[in-house]
Design an enzyme around this catalytic site. Sequence first.
Site, PDB file in Angstrom:
ATOM      1  N   GLU A  64      97.921  89.891   6.577  1.00 26.76           N
ATOM      2  CA  GLU A  64      97.536  91.123   6.438  1.00 26.76           C
ATOM      3  C   GLU A  64      97.452  91.806   7.989  1.00 26.76           C
ATOM      4  OE1 GLU A  64      93.535  92.201   5.447  1.00 26.76           O
ATOM      5  OE2 GLU A  64      93.736  90.169   4.947  1.00 26.76           O
TER       6      GLU A  64
ATOM      7  N   LYS B 238      92.659 102.910   5.838  1.00 27.97           N
ATOM      8  CA  LYS B 238      92.438 101.102   5.668  1.00 27.97           C
ATOM      9  C   LYS B 238      92.951 100.765   3.545  1.00 27.97           C
ATOM     10  CE  LYS B 238      89.207  97.826   2.327  1.00 27.97           C
ATOM     11  NZ  LYS B 238      88.399  98.418   1.954  1.00 27.97           N
TER      12      LYS B 238
ATOM     13  N   SER C 289      87.289  94.078  -6.497  1.00 32.52           N
ATOM     14  CA  SER C 289      88.648  94.787  -5.100  1.00 32.52           C
ATOM     15  C   SER C 289      90.006  94.667  -6.331  1.00 32.52           C
ATOM     16  CB  SER C 289      88.845  93.750  -4.667  1.00 32.52           C
ATOM     17  OG  SER C 289      89.527  93.025  -3.445  1.00 32.52           O
ATOM     18  N   ALA C 290      90.676  95.812  -5.918  1.00 29.34           N
ATOM     19  CA  ALA C 290      92.218  96.143  -6.075  1.00 29.34           C
ATOM     20  C   ALA C 290      92.903  94.626  -5.792  1.00 29.34           C
ATOM     21  CB  ALA C 290      92.325  96.885  -5.644  1.00 29.34           C
TER      22      ALA C 290
ATOM     23  N   LYS D  14      83.451  85.841   0.671  1.00 28.72           N
ATOM     24  CA  LYS D  14      82.378  85.720   1.265  1.00 28.72           C
ATOM     25  C   LYS D  14      81.122  85.361   0.098  1.00 28.72           C
ATOM     26  CE  LYS D  14      83.277  86.891   5.763  1.00 28.72           C
ATOM     27  NZ  LYS D  14      83.600  87.913   6.045  1.00 28.72           N
TER      28      LYS D  14
HETATM   29  N1  PSU Z   1      86.630  90.453   2.941  1.00 28.72           N
HETATM   30  C1  PSU Z   1      86.886  89.493   3.741  1.00 28.72           C
HETATM   31  N2  PSU Z   1      87.700  90.072   4.997  1.00 28.72           N
HETATM   32  C2  PSU Z   1      88.176  91.037   5.082  1.00 28.72           C
HETATM   33  C3  PSU Z   1      88.508  91.698   3.737  1.00 28.72           C
HETATM   34  C4  PSU Z   1      88.065  91.306   3.551  1.00 28.72           C
HETATM   35  O1  PSU Z   1      85.536  88.536   4.281  1.00 28.72           O
HETATM   36  O2  PSU Z   1      88.980  91.336   5.978  1.00 28.72           O
HETATM   37  C5  PSU Z   1      89.207  93.110   3.585  1.00 28.72           C
HETATM   38  C6  PSU Z   1      90.379  92.834   3.085  1.00 28.72           C
HETATM   39  O3  PSU Z   1      92.057  93.190   4.023  1.00 28.72           O
HETATM   40  C7  PSU Z   1      90.663  92.743   1.920  1.00 28.72           C
HETATM   41  C8  PSU Z   1      89.551  93.994   1.399  1.00 28.72           C
HETATM   42  O4  PSU Z   1      92.153  92.890   0.906  1.00 28.72           O
HETATM   43  O5  PSU Z   1      88.741  93.518   2.569  1.00 28.72           O
HETATM   44  C9  PSU Z   1      89.249  94.556   0.403  1.00 28.72           C
HETATM   45  O6  PSU Z   1      88.737  95.411   0.304  1.00 28.72           O
HETATM   46  P1  PSU Z   1      88.012  96.144  -0.686  1.00 28.72           P
HETATM   47  O7  PSU Z   1      86.934  95.065  -1.313  1.00 28.72           O
HETATM   48  O8  PSU Z   1      87.667  97.284  -0.772  1.00 28.72           O
HETATM   49  O9  PSU Z   1      89.199  95.634  -2.109  1.00 28.72           O
HETATM   50 MN    MN Z   2      86.467  98.652  -3.854  1.00 29.59          MN
END
Ligand code: PSU
Ligand code: MN
Length: 303
Positions: free
Chosen positions: A25, A87, A141-142, A160
């Site tokens: 990614e 992002k 998250s998606a 995390k």
């Molecule tokens: N969690 C981590 N490191 C990251 C991400 C999440 O510990 O870099 C990044 C990844 O790209 C993940 C995204 O797909 O954040 C998720 O974002 P959101 O929670 O907005 O869906």
């Molecule tokens: Mn979100």
Amino acid sequence: MNHYLSVSSEVQTALREGRPVVALESTIISHGMPYPQNVQTALQVEQTIRDNGAVPATIAIINGKLKAGCTKDEIEYLGKKGQAVTKASRRDLPVLIARKADGATTVTTTMIIANMAGIRVFATGGIGGVHRGATTTMDISADLEELAQTQVMVICAGAKSILDLPLTLEYLETKGVPVIGYGTDELPAFYTRHSGLNVDYRADSPQQLADIFRAKIQLGLKGGMLVTNPIPEQFSMPADIINNAIEKALQEAQQLGIHGKQTTPFLLAKVKELTGGDSLEANIQLVLNNARLAAKTAYELAK
Ligand code: PSU
Ligand code: MN
């Protein structure tokens, strides 16, 4: 293939010949680490994949093109431009394409583009999940929806505890996503090897991972599979240091009213700030560890 997709010739050739390919990614490059460590790490991750017998395909959106296999210059560009690269999650894809813009792919969009290109294995650091307080914020998250519908194996170091880990596991269970601990029965928590939560299954070799995923594909079951690979002991961080930083970050996010797509980057940046260089080094090491396992698993899957 669609005309928005641009697969590098190296990746195209490897896929045509049935050789192993591992997707990577780009949010981790543009948003996850500071420059120049982000670029150095991205290149080191690619090299690690090569050293373990597979071809790396770093995924990103550049000038509205969905790239599977970025060049060194493109990785440098994404790393230098940093936070200024959008992002990009699922909902952002059509807009970025239409506007010929750049996008750093999250787990979600990396899975989508990997799948379009025919890449089945993807290595990353951590995934998104159900946020704490999601019962009122609905912040999920998606990435979890993508794991529910797109046939890509995601190899990560767990999640995390900025997230609600028990609810994240519940969600994955509902969506039919197998969650496999690599060499462990416990869900690893990214910087630490332990979360106190059990995973559904344990696998102890790349071959076992490949066998499970092959069965899923052959059954025609939609969706991916989540492999959680604990950070190597010698790079793991003391749980209290990490947990204190996470609690502080969560408090600050709430006070500032951080929400939507900002939540995860904000929390990650805060935790990093509070734990200094140690967490960056741990982050780099766990990604390398996942890259090794992904390359070996892609190799088994290609047999
Ligand atoms: N969690 C981590 N490191 C990251 C991400 C999440 O510990 O870099 C990044 C990844 O790209 C993940 C995204 O797909 O954040 C998720 O974002 P959101 O929670 O907005 O869906
Ligand atoms: Mn979100």
